[in-house]
Design a protein around this motif. Sequence first.
Motif, PDB file in Angstrom:
ATOM      1  N   GLY A 135       0.842  -1.307  -0.097  1.00 26.11           N
ATOM      2  CA  GLY A 135       0.169  -0.028   0.088  1.00 26.11           C
ATOM      3  C   GLY A 135       0.846   1.183  -0.072  1.00 26.11           C
ATOM      4  N   ILE A 136       0.023   2.380   0.275  1.00 24.34           N
ATOM      5  CA  ILE A 136       0.998   3.591   0.151  1.00 24.34           C
ATOM      6  C   ILE A 136       1.331   3.945   1.832  1.00 24.34           C
ATOM      7  CG2 ILE A 136       0.801   6.418  -0.011  1.00 24.34           C
ATOM      8  CD1 ILE A 136      -1.494   5.431  -2.068  1.00 24.34           C
ATOM      9  N   ALA A 137       2.371   4.122   2.065  1.00 23.76           N
ATOM     10  CA  ALA A 137       3.069   4.502   3.383  1.00 23.76           C
ATOM     11  C   ALA A 137       2.412   5.658   3.863  1.00 23.76           C
ATOM     12  CB  ALA A 137       4.512   4.528   3.358  1.00 23.76           C
ATOM     13  N   ALA A 138       2.171   5.670   5.174  1.00 23.32           N
ATOM     14  CA  ALA A 138       1.729   6.814   5.847  1.00 23.32           C
ATOM     15  C   ALA A 138       2.455   8.031   6.402  1.00 23.32           C
ATOM     16  CB  ALA A 138       0.526   6.223   7.099  1.00 23.32           C
ATOM     17  N   THR A 139       2.033   8.919   6.596  1.00 22.42           N
ATOM     18  CA  THR A 139       2.928   9.942   7.140  1.00 22.42           C
ATOM     19  C   THR A 139       3.179   9.780   8.780  1.00 22.42           C
ATOM     20  OG1 THR A 139       0.790  11.402   7.499  1.00 22.42           O
ATOM     21  CG2 THR A 139       2.261  11.885   5.636  1.00 22.42           C
ATOM     22  N   THR A 140       4.236  10.284   8.977  1.00 19.85           N
ATOM     23  CA  THR A 140       4.574   9.949  10.729  1.00 19.85           C
ATOM     24  C   THR A 140       3.998  11.051  11.667  1.00 19.85           C
ATOM     25  OG1 THR A 140       6.609  11.138  10.520  1.00 19.85           O
ATOM     26  CG2 THR A 140       6.513   8.831  10.004  1.00 19.85           C
ATOM     27  N   VAL A 141       4.086  10.610  12.651  1.00 21.90           N
ATOM     28  CA  VAL A 141       3.512  11.969  13.676  1.00 21.90           C
ATOM     29  C   VAL A 141       4.336  12.843  13.643  1.00 21.90           C
ATOM     30  CG1 VAL A 141       3.039  12.446  16.113  1.00 21.90           C
ATOM     31  CG2 VAL A 141       2.634  10.074  15.211  1.00 21.90           C
ATOM     32  N   ARG A 142       5.660  12.826  13.430  1.00 21.31           N
ATOM     33  CA  ARG A 142       6.366  14.197  13.204  1.00 21.31           C
ATOM     34  C   ARG A 142       5.988  14.916  11.923  1.00 21.31           C
ATOM     35  NH1 ARG A 142      11.480  14.238  16.176  1.00 21.31           N
ATOM     36  NH2 ARG A 142      12.508  14.967  14.335  1.00 21.31           N
ATOM     37  N   GLU A 143       5.778  14.061  10.851  1.00 22.16           N
ATOM     38  CA  GLU A 143       5.571  14.847   9.646  1.00 22.16           C
ATOM     39  C   GLU A 143       4.155  15.398   9.670  1.00 22.16           C
ATOM     40  OE1 GLU A 143       7.803  12.116   6.486  1.00 22.16           O
ATOM     41  OE2 GLU A 143       5.870  11.514   7.051  1.00 22.16           O
ATOM     42  N   ARG A 144       3.218  14.749  10.382  1.00 24.14           N
ATOM     43  CA  ARG A 144       1.818  15.479  10.426  1.00 24.14           C
ATOM     44  C   ARG A 144       2.085  16.792  11.286  1.00 24.14           C
ATOM     45  NH1 ARG A 144       0.347   9.960  10.577  1.00 24.14           N
ATOM     46  NH2 ARG A 144       0.253   9.936  12.804  1.00 24.14           N
ATOM     47  N   LEU A 145       2.714  16.645  12.293  1.00 23.23           N
ATOM     48  CA  LEU A 145       2.967  17.867  13.061  1.00 23.23           C
ATOM     49  C   LEU A 145       3.631  18.973  12.159  1.00 23.23           C
ATOM     50  CD1 LEU A 145       2.601  19.727  15.817  1.00 23.23           C
ATOM     51  CD2 LEU A 145       4.909  18.294  16.400  1.00 23.23           C
ATOM     52  N   ALA A 146       4.728  18.512  11.524  1.00 22.09           N
ATOM     53  CA  ALA A 146       5.301  19.398  10.642  1.00 22.09           C
ATOM     54  C   ALA A 146       4.328  20.133   9.561  1.00 22.09           C
ATOM     55  CB  ALA A 146       6.250  18.794  10.102  1.00 22.09           C
ATOM     56  N   ALA A 147       3.435  19.134   9.166  1.00 19.45           N
ATOM     57  CA  ALA A 147       2.486  19.967   8.035  1.00 19.45           C
ATOM     58  C   ALA A 147       1.565  20.920   8.746  1.00 19.45           C
ATOM     59  CB  ALA A 147       1.649  18.987   7.508  1.00 19.45           C
ATOM     60  N   ARG A 148       1.185  20.578  10.056  1.00 21.25           N
ATOM     61  CA  ARG A 148       0.257  21.719  10.654  1.00 21.25           C
ATOM     62  C   ARG A 148       1.054  22.880  11.023  1.00 21.25           C
ATOM     63  NH1 ARG A 148      -1.658  16.894  13.078  1.00 21.25           N
ATOM     64  NH2 ARG A 148      -0.598  17.029  14.848  1.00 21.25           N
ATOM     65  N   LEU A 149       2.164  22.809  11.392  1.00 23.62           N
ATOM     66  CA  LEU A 149       2.847  23.919  11.459  1.00 23.62           C
ATOM     67  C   LEU A 149       3.302  24.950  10.195  1.00 23.62           C
ATOM     68  CD1 LEU A 149       5.451  22.624  14.399  1.00 23.62           C
ATOM     69  CD2 LEU A 149       3.754  24.157  14.648  1.00 23.62           C
ATOM     70  N   ARG A 150       3.371  23.921   9.328  1.00 23.59           N
ATOM     71  CA  ARG A 150       3.879  24.645   7.735  1.00 23.59           C
ATOM     72  C   ARG A 150       2.435  25.493   7.454  1.00 23.59           C
ATOM     73  NH1 ARG A 150       5.351  20.500   5.862  1.00 23.59           N
ATOM     74  NH2 ARG A 150       7.470  20.897   6.576  1.00 23.59           N
ATOM     75  N   ARG A 151       1.192  24.907   7.837  1.00 20.68           N
ATOM     76  CA  ARG A 151       0.171  25.793   7.547  1.00 20.68           C
ATOM     77  C   ARG A 151      -0.041  26.899   8.210  1.00 20.68           C
ATOM     78  NH1 ARG A 151      -1.897  20.035   6.566  1.00 20.68           N
ATOM     79  NH2 ARG A 151      -2.505  20.143   8.772  1.00 20.68           N
ATOM     80  N   VAL A 152       0.462  26.917   9.610  1.00 22.32           N
ATOM     81  CA  VAL A 152       0.276  28.057  10.359  1.00 22.32           C
ATOM     82  C   VAL A 152       1.332  29.085  10.084  1.00 22.32           C
ATOM     83  CG1 VAL A 152       1.012  28.705  12.859  1.00 22.32           C
ATOM     84  CG2 VAL A 152      -0.672  26.613  12.505  1.00 22.32           C
ATOM     85  N   ALA A 153       2.352  28.481   9.530  1.00 21.69           N
ATOM     86  CA  ALA A 153       3.311  29.594   9.058  1.00 21.69           C
ATOM     87  C   ALA A 153       2.896  30.380   7.887  1.00 21.69           C
ATOM     88  CB  ALA A 153       4.648  28.766   8.887  1.00 21.69           C
ATOM     89  N   ALA A 154       2.357  29.464   6.898  1.00 18.05           N
ATOM     90  CA  ALA A 154       1.890  30.027   5.981  1.00 18.05           C
ATOM     91  C   ALA A 154       0.657  31.258   5.932  1.00 18.05           C
ATOM     92  CB  ALA A 154       1.197  28.952   4.926  1.00 18.05           C
ATOM     93  N   ALA A 155      -0.111  30.754   6.871  1.00 16.02           N
ATOM     94  CA  ALA A 155      -1.259  31.667   7.575  1.00 16.02           C
ATOM     95  C   ALA A 155      -0.720  33.167   7.881  1.00 16.02           C
ATOM     96  CB  ALA A 155      -2.326  31.047   8.328  1.00 16.02           C
ATOM     97  N   LEU A 156       0.358  32.871   8.771  1.00 18.51           N
ATOM     98  CA  LEU A 156       0.877  34.099   9.315  1.00 18.51           C
ATOM     99  C   LEU A 156       1.703  34.936   8.298  1.00 18.51           C
ATOM    100  CD1 LEU A 156       2.753  32.552  12.447  1.00 18.51           C
ATOM    101  CD2 LEU A 156       0.682  33.852  12.630  1.00 18.51           C
ATOM    102  N   GLU A 157       2.129  34.570   7.236  1.00 17.04           N
ATOM    103  CA  GLU A 157       2.889  35.309   6.033  1.00 17.04           C
ATOM    104  C   GLU A 157       1.738  35.912   5.347  1.00 17.04           C
ATOM    105  OE1 GLU A 157       6.565  32.222   5.567  1.00 17.04           O
ATOM    106  OE2 GLU A 157       4.967  31.912   4.319  1.00 17.04           O
ATOM    107  N   VAL A 158       0.425  35.528   5.114  1.00 15.75           N
ATOM    108  CA  VAL A 158      -0.429  36.212   4.303  1.00 15.75           C
ATOM    109  C   VAL A 158      -0.681  37.558   4.962  1.00 15.75           C
ATOM    110  CG1 VAL A 158      -2.573  36.047   3.503  1.00 15.75           C
ATOM    111  CG2 VAL A 158      -1.514  33.910   3.681  1.00 15.75           C
ATOM    112  N   PRO A 159      -0.646  38.618   4.215  1.00 14.13           N
ATOM    113  CA  PRO A 159      -0.758  39.892   4.535  1.00 14.13           C
ATOM    114  C   PRO A 159      -2.288  40.043   4.778  1.00 14.13           C
ATOM    115  CG  PRO A 159      -0.305  39.971   2.296  1.00 14.13           C
ATOM    116  CD  PRO A 159       0.069  38.656   2.743  1.00 14.13           C
ATOM    117  N   ARG A 160      -2.900  40.846   5.860  1.00 11.99           N
ATOM    118  CA  ARG A 160      -4.098  41.233   6.159  1.00 11.99           C
ATOM    119  C   ARG A 160      -4.179  42.752   5.969  1.00 11.99           C
ATOM    120  NH1 ARG A 160      -6.566  36.528   4.823  1.00 11.99           N
ATOM    121  NH2 ARG A 160      -5.488  34.934   6.014  1.00 11.99           N
TER     122      ARG A 160
END
Length: 246
Positions: free
Chosen positions: A221-246
């Motif tokens: 099958g397709i390997a799953a993401t690890t807990v560390r990778e899922r946490l990193a993905a969430r942090l990356r989305r937070v970082a992207a949201a902070l970079e968007v000018p308001r």
Amino acid sequence: MPVRPVHAQDRIPDDIPGPVPRDLPGGVELYHLRPDGGILLADREGSRELGPEREFLRFIDDGQFAHYLVGDAATSPERPSNATVKLGVVGPRSAFTPHAHGGEHFVLSLGHAACGLYDEARGRVTDVPLAPGMLIRIPEMMPHSFANRGDTPLTILAANTGYGIDHEDYAITAAEAERRAASPGGSPAGGRTALAAEPRTDYRTLAAELRDIERAQRVHGIAATTVRERLAARLRRVAAALEVPR
């Protein structure tokens, strides 16, 4: 996302991050490849989100999409643009049908991916995990399959030398290799060779290697993401949201 009206004082939409000019020159395009897999395009006329209903072509399999930046689907040695460069969107927890390209292939992953490759020297399938920002080069005619290990759409940047999606040698699957092996003239008894260097490709060998990747996909099958990778993905989305000018 619908195209917004353009005002002289607001050429760049709020969903394009970073310190950018407020007035793009004509012909300039600005892309935002978001961590959630979305792709935003801004130009002099406003902004919009690229999606399957427009601007995207089918990318080897149903549910996978591509948007050309250089070249087009009809690129070939007879109609060259030297290379094709395109944005691709890979569906969540999905993989391409194993295939081989007539030219070499570069893929930049912007998410958590994996690439299954047939290692001819070792006679086995090797699975290479990819993290955001990793680029993999795949030689011409090497059997492989690219997979999205995440639960959201994955954006990739893919470059192929010499071939667009419409060309018969863009993505040779096991079924196509078997068809060619059975066609008049067949394939040589020797080892497999690249199309660009030698037209007498051993399609029977190529088909067997592609079937090995298919079996590996079914079994593992397709390997799953690890807990560390899922946490990193969430942090990356937070970082992207902070970079968007308001």
